[in-house]
Design a protein around this motif. Structure first.
Motif, short mmCIF file in Angstrom:
data_model
loop_
_atom_site.label_atom_id
_atom_site.label_comp_id
_atom_site.label_asym_id
_atom_site.label_seq_id
_atom_site.Cartn_x
_atom_site.Cartn_y
_atom_site.Cartn_z
N LEU A 95 -2.83 -6.13 4.92
CA LEU A 95 -4.18 -5.87 4.43
C LEU A 95 -5.13 -5.72 5.61
N SER A 96 -6.34 -5.21 5.32
CA SER A 96 -7.25 -4.87 6.40
C SER A 96 -7.70 -6.10 7.19
N ASP A 125 -10.59 -2.68 11.40
CA ASP A 125 -9.67 -3.55 10.64
C ASP A 125 -8.25 -3.45 11.21
N LYS A 126 -7.32 -4.02 10.51
CA LYS A 126 -5.95 -4.10 11.03
C LYS A 126 -5.08 -2.93 10.57
N ILE A 127 -5.68 -2.00 9.86
CA ILE A 127 -4.87 -0.91 9.31
C ILE A 127 -5.20 0.38 10.02
N ASP A 168 -2.40 -1.04 0.19
CA ASP A 168 -3.32 -1.95 0.87
C ASP A 168 -4.76 -1.75 0.38
N ASP A 169 -5.66 -2.50 1.00
CA ASP A 169 -7.04 -2.49 0.51
C ASP A 169 -7.93 -1.62 1.38
N VAL A 214 2.87 -5.75 2.38
CA VAL A 214 1.74 -4.87 2.62
C VAL A 214 0.78 -5.60 3.54
N LYS A 248 -12.14 3.20 8.49
CA LYS A 248 -12.61 2.00 9.18
C LYS A 248 -11.86 1.90 10.50
#
Lengths: 490, 294
Positions: free
Chosen positions: A385-386, B244-246, B144-145, A383, B241
């Protein structure tokens, strides 16, 4: 059916029957050396069987106190100081393999010792026959009675016999279920009709099978149902001791009078006087003088019967004895008897028994008080993460095989700045997440490992190693796994 | 076997006879089977007929013989499920009566809720979110977060209960990103510049000669209200957001332009209308404990 040609001389004969009625066997009572051994073994084996469930063994407050117990609802088996979990069923496999090898070894040494003395079928049949003799009388009396038309006396004797048989069979089944629950409690529950239905069903089934097999079918079980006689015949050799009619001494058989006369005029006369006592006492109706036989369970009762006759006619005993074909041949050629208990076959069995027994004993002695298994999440494999970190999820199962609750900590090695977390964890001990696993229980945990990924280059998945430490006594288990990232190749 | 003269003749051939069969000189002894064996065979045949009559057996054109006992596998399943529900009853009642936070801190309830949640997830949620809740383009990854509408267990529970942009539920939460391109609010060059600017917010490389200043101006005027000054997102309106990376739909410039052109937002059904309250709670706990919960 037949490959007969038109010229086949058998063509006119009637087809032989495919099925035959069973010939009733009326074994006669016998006294002697082997009969005594059989009584002792019967008392010992049934004694162990009936009293073992009541033997207590203290395992502390969280576990049953029965020495030998198969606890199916909780999936545990207890044997004195040993407790087996379902995943350790290989101990049972080991025991079965060793048991088979011991059976082979016994067979290589002295033939069908198992069949003749130890097999439950033999032991219970023996007991049922003893009851039969006690109630209906010995061989001749029973044969005579069965030949008469049914009358009140015969009927009541038979009724009594079958009642006692059923009682014995019921007792057999009744004790069987005691190995699967706390025996004293179950006895009380059974007596007050409050036990589980399955207990009564099991008892009923075992009562029925014991009564049928030991009372009604007897030698039919050995002849037609048991695979061992067939296997045994393939495993034996000419040096294995077997219950043997020593035809070198017994033949030519003739009546006592003729034998005495023959000896007077120096003509050959065997010791066998053809009294049929060996056949009369045989529980499977075999004539041992015809050589080894599928039906012969080698119980040695014919030896006792023959010895008695030999003593009466003043000839040496053991005309029938544990002997080998080799020795008969050697005696006939004037050579010494040889006994070879140590031969490649027996050595091989003994080595295998020692080897497997040793491996099992070692495994048991070094058995871990807890086991751990780790499964990497299959989906998603990782997974993102951000903040760009990568997280892998694992299912960790800890089985605490001790009888008290224990606290475990988890740690992970092999990753740069890895962070480990247990979902539902109980706080940290030395910066490591901890978890309590109850006494004699397995706990399944969701464990998350997070780490940064330095570059975008493709690489092999990183190895990681979980360290699970028992905080109570410091025992440690280590499990290898992988940490997968978007860049790992496989 | 040099001397068989003294051995008694084991002459079964004489005592039981042969079947008369002979193959290459090998004869077969006539050893008949015991008759009880035959009776056993007959008994099994009778048993088979009894079974045939007692249980459903023969297929007919549009149905089948029902059997004398009236047993049906469908009813057996229904009975089993009922038994299972009775068995789980006490735990289900506890889940219903306990707060979400308390469920997660009680090992017994947590493992029950996770198991029940995983089963319900597989049936109801995996179609969109994937079997491992890994998500797909436009469908958030729940491991994920990064949370659109909040990642606390209570926020997840709320989302599950009332859905997102689910008109049938009056308590559903909704927001709509305007279709900046399609509706002519922004010009193509403005959208392109903004896409580059959005990429720069999370340090992704931008196109050569991109007008980041224009992008920043357009972003501040049109996007920052929901997505935040620095693209930090706003969970109250489900605005992702952007720093971020997502990326829900992907981070390629073309995909960003597509989103800005078409606008809109994902839809999630409200589950309180379809699942009972304990199951929805278990689902919330399961999703929250996948690893990204806040």
């Amino acid at each position: 059916m037949s490959l007969a040609t038109p010229f086949d001389p058998h063509l006119d004969e009637p087809e032989p029957p495919l099925y035959a009625a069973r010939k009733q066997i009326y074994p006669q009572a016998v006294k002697g050396h082997y009969r005594r051994i059989k009584w002792l073994i019967l008392i010992a084996t049934l004694g162990v069987y009936y009293f073992l469930p009541f033997v207590r063994w203290d395992r502390g407050p969280n576990a049953p106190s029965q020495a030998v117990l198969i606890d199916l609802p909780h999936r545990r088996a207890f044997f004195f100081f040993i407790e087996i979990w379902p995943q350790e069923v290989y101990y049972l496999t080991g025991i079965l393999i060793v048991a088979a090898l011991i059976l082979f070894l016994m067979n290589a040494m002295a033939g069908r010792v198992w069949c003749g003395y130890l097999c439950p079928q033999t032991v219970w049949t023996d007991l049922f026959m003893a009851v039969e003799r006690l109630i209906e009388g010995d061989r001749r009396e029973r044969m005579h009675r069965d030949a008469q038309p049914m009358n009140l006396e015969t009927f009541s004797l038979k009724l009594l016999k079958h009642s006692v048989w059923l009682l014995l069979a019921w007792w057999m089944g009744g004790v069987w279920v005691l190995y699967f629950a706390d025996a004293p409690t179950l006895v009380k529950d059974l007596a007050t009709f409050r036990a589980e239905p399955i207990a009564y069903v099991s008892i009923a089934v075992l009562t029925f099978t014991t009564y049928t097999f030991a009372g009604l079918m007897r030698e039919q079980v050995c002849l037609y149902m048991c695979p061992w006689p067939r296997i045994q015949a393939a495993l034996t050799d000419e040096h294995a001791l077997n219950v043997t009619y020593r035809y070198d001494r017994g033949e030519p058989r003739m009546s006592l009078k003729k034998a005495v006369h023959a000896r007077e005029i120096s003509e050959p006369a065997g010791d066998c006087i053809d009294c049929q006592q060996c056949v009369a006492v045989c529980p499977t109706g075999v004539d041992i003088r015809n050589g080894s036989d599928l039906g012969c369970i080698q119980c040695g009762l014919c030896i006792d019967a023959c010895d008695e006759v030999m003593k009466k006619i003043d000839r040496p005993v053991r005309l029938i004895a544990y002997d080998t074909d080799v020795n008969i041949k050697r005696r006939q050629s004037g050579l010494n008897e040889i006994f070879r208990p140590i031969r490649s076959r027996t050595v091989l069995y003994m080595v295998l028994i020692a080897l497997i027994g040793g491996v099992m004993a070692y495994a048991l002695a070094t058995r871990s008080p807890f086991t751990v298994s780790v499964i990497h999440d299959r989906n998603p494999i990782f997974v993102k993460l951000s903040d760009g970190h990568i997280r892998n999820g694992f299912t960790v199962r800890i089985a605490n095989m001790m009888m008290e609750p224990r606290v475990f900590t988890l740690d992970v090695d092999g990753l740069h700045e890895a962070h480990i977390e247990i979902i539902g964890g109980e706080g940290l001990i030395d910066d490591k997440p901890s978890i309590t696993v109850g006494a004699d229980q397995t706990r399944e945990l969701r464990v998350l490992v997070r780490a940064g990924v330095d570059d975008d280059k493709e690489s092999e998945p990183a190895h990681l190693e979980f360290t699970i430490r028992d905080e109570t006594d410091g025992h440690v288990a280590k499990v290898q796994d992988f940490f997968r990232t978007p860049h790992s190749v496989h | 076997m040099q001397d068989n003269a003294a051995k008694p003749a084991n002459d079964k051939k004489a005592s039981v006879g042969t079947t008369g069969h002979e193959w290459d000189g090998i004869q077969e002894l006539n050893t008949p089977l015991p008759r009880w064996w035959l009776w056993t065979l007959y008994a099994t045949i009778i048993w088979a007929f009894a079974y045939w009559i007692a249980y459903p057996a023969i297929p007919l054109v549009s149905s089948f013989t029902k059997g004398a006992l009236g047993w049906s596998s469908r009813e057996a399943v229904v009975a089993d499920v009922r038994d299972l529900q009775t068995l789980r009853g006490p735990m289900t009642a506890k889940i219903e009566a306990t707060s979400l936070a308390e469920i997660e801190s009680t090992p017994e309830l947590l493992s029950f809720a996770r198991a029940q949640g995983a089963a319900a997830f597989a049936v109801n949620c995996s179609t969109c979110h994937g079997a491992g809740a890994q998500g797909a383009k436009g469908y958030p990854n729940l491991n994920d977060d990064d949370w659109l509408w909040g990642g606390t267990v209570d926020a997840i529970h709320l989302t599950l209960q009332h859905g997102i942009r689910w008109d049938a539920d009056k308590d559903t939460r909704a927001s709509m990103m305007p279709a900046f391109g399609r509706d002519g609010i922004l010009k193509p060059n403005e959208i392109s510049a903004t896409a580059d600017y959005v990429r720069s917010l999370s340090d992704l490389p931008v196109e050569k000669g991109a007008d980041l200043a224009l992008g920043a101006t357009v972003f501040a005027a049109n996007c920052a209200a929901c997505h935040g000054e620095k693209g930090e997102g706003l969970q109250d309106v489900g605005a992702p957001k952007l720093n971020d990376k997502i990326w829900l739909y992907g981070s390629d410039k073309a995909l960003l332009i597509e989103r800005m052109t078409l606008g809109g937002g994902g839809v999630m059904p409200a589950w309180s209308a379809r699942l009972d309250a304990p199951t929805v709670k278990s689902l919330a706990v399961y999703v929250h404990t996948l690893g990204g919960g806040q």
